[in-house]
Design an enzyme around this catalytic site. Structure first.
Site, short mmCIF file in Angstrom:
data_model
loop_
_atom_site.label_atom_id
_atom_site.label_comp_id
_atom_site.label_asym_id
_atom_site.label_seq_id
_atom_site.Cartn_x
_atom_site.Cartn_y
_atom_site.Cartn_z
N LYS A 1 6.12 -1.32 1.80
CA LYS A 1 5.06 -0.55 2.41
C LYS A 1 4.39 -2.22 2.51
CE LYS A 1 3.17 3.58 3.36
NZ LYS A 1 3.17 3.72 4.93
N TYR B 1 0.59 -1.20 -0.16
CA TYR B 1 -0.38 -0.17 0.26
C TYR B 1 0.75 0.89 -0.12
CZ TYR B 1 0.92 0.54 5.61
OH TYR B 1 1.05 1.19 6.58
N LEU C 1 10.97 1.72 7.43
CA LEU C 1 10.35 1.89 6.75
C LEU C 1 10.66 3.11 5.29
CD1 LEU C 1 7.29 1.41 4.32
CD2 LEU C 1 6.98 3.36 5.63
N GLU D 1 12.00 2.75 14.21
CA GLU D 1 11.30 3.78 13.41
C GLU D 1 9.72 3.12 14.94
OE1 GLU D 1 9.29 3.06 9.76
OE2 GLU D 1 9.85 1.15 10.17
N1 PDD Z 1 2.41 5.04 7.67
N2 PDD Z 1 7.20 4.01 9.55
C1 PDD Z 1 6.03 2.93 9.37
C2 PDD Z 1 6.20 1.60 9.38
C3 PDD Z 1 4.27 3.62 8.46
O1 PDD Z 1 4.01 3.00 8.79
C4 PDD Z 1 4.63 5.34 7.95
C5 PDD Z 1 3.36 6.05 7.48
C6 PDD Z 1 6.62 5.80 7.97
C7 PDD Z 1 6.50 7.40 7.69
O2 PDD Z 1 6.12 7.02 5.97
P1 PDD Z 1 5.67 8.43 5.30
O3 PDD Z 1 6.79 9.77 5.54
O4 PDD Z 1 6.49 7.82 3.90
O5 PDD Z 1 4.90 8.47 5.37
C8 PDD Z 1 7.40 5.07 8.42
C9 PDD Z 1 1.60 5.53 7.23
C10 PDD Z 1 1.35 6.64 7.04
C11 PDD Z 1 0.33 4.30 7.19
O6 PDD Z 1 0.51 3.25 7.85
O7 PDD Z 1 -0.75 5.27 7.58
#
Ligand code: PDD
Length: 298
Positions: free
Chosen positions: A159, A45, A215, A191
């Site tokens: 992801k 996703y 991620l 993270e």
């Molecule tokens: N999640 N690390 C993890 C495990 C995440 O699920 C996310 C974002 C991030 C931040 O990535 P980005 O800056 O590309 O949004 C880091 C999204 C927002 C979610 O699962 O809803």
């Protein structure tokens, strides 16, 4: 759904979603129970923020999507132009200048068997939700977090929709009146359960380097880029849980929350208990960058 009749009578306000080439009210979008996303969590996703009806950092999100699809060996169902068309249509069909796009691709529908099915078409689903800009006071107040053992697998750079560990860990955070769980693997901070992490120690910004244990956040990359462009000292380096607990400032990043300070960690107050000066400066730089794009886009 018990309110599906209600939704049908108010089509103007109902969310319009994309499912396998069709545009449908959310309540009418249905996927087979044999979809491998449902049965195995076999899919990937993306979450893409939209400001002033423009997807933000679209190329970077599409590249990460491509990397995730390749890593789980799902053929890309669309090229970049086709994705762009789907997103632009989705944005136009939904209300609000600022939106959050959710795109999910699963391996498709097949009889339950672990092996990849042959000749199956991936399921493509996209929806948009309103994106509410975090108010300054909410930003300043920050959030609480707890540290937890990173119980996830070895491919956290993908992801994947398979988010059970993340769900369990965030719920554990919620059970402790915290917003996020900060994850520790082999003594090093990786993270958040749904965010990337930065600390500030003696004026130096630090974030863990990219690896298969985290991620590669699009917001993270932009923050690193903007910090360098603004002459702030920023290092992509590993740090321990002890360094985290002793940090002057901590913030988390994600596409939906942008930059948000952690002001309490495991019941310890971080800094003054409010967003620190470097966090605030970074937040302002980030908002200026967004505003500059709006000006450029006219
Ligand atoms: N999640 N690390 C993890 C495990 C995440 O699920 C996310 C974002 C991030 C931040 O990535 P980005 O800056 O590309 O949004 C880091 C999204 C927002 C979610 O699962 O809803």
């Amino acid at each position: 759904m018990s309110n599906s009749g209600l939704n049908k009578s108010s089509p103007v306000t109902e969310q319009i979603v994309y499912l396998n080439g069709e545009w449908l009210p959310l309540s009418e979008a249905k996927v087979s129970v044999l979809d491998r996303g449902f049965v195995f969590g076999d899919g990937v996703y993306e979450v893409i923020p939209v400001y002033h009806r423009q997807p933000f950092r679209l190329q970077q999100h599409l590249q990460r999507l491509q990397n995730s699809l390749a890593a789980v060996r799902i053929d890309t169902p669309h090229n970049d132009q086709q994705w762009q068309l789907i997103f632009n249509t989705l944005i136009a069909k939904n209300s609000g200048d600022d939106q959050s796009l959710y795109l999910q691709i699963t391996r498709g529908v097949a009889r339950r068997d672990h092996f990849f099915p042959k000749d199956v078409t991936p399921t493509v689903f996209a929806m948009s939700n309103p994106l509410v800009q975090v108010e300054r006071q909410v930003f300043t107040n920050g959030v609480a977090a707890i540290t937890l053992d990173d119980i996830r697998w070895q491919y956290c750079n993908i992801k994947a929709i398979t988010l059970l560990p993340n769900v369990l860990m965030r719920q554990q955070a919620a059970d402790h009146q915290a917003y996020e769980a900060v994850l520790i693997r082999n003594g090093h901070v990786t993270e958040g359960a749904a965010s990337n992490i930065f600390i500030v120690t003696h004026g130096v910004i630090k974030t863990p380097p990219k690896s298969n244990y985290l991620l590669p956040g699009i917001t993270r990359d932009l923050v690193v880029e903007l910090a360098h462009a603004s002459q702030l000292r920023c290092e992509e380096t590993n740090f321990t849980e002890a360094e985290l607990l002793n940090a002057d400032e901590i913030w988390l990043t994600s596409s939906t929350r942008e930059i948000f300070p952690v002001v309490r960690l495991n019941d310890k107050t971080i800094g003054t208990g409010h967003a620190g000066p470097v966090t605030t400066r970074m937040f302002d730089i980030y908002q200026e960058f967004k505003a500059s794009l709006k000006t450029t886009a006219g």
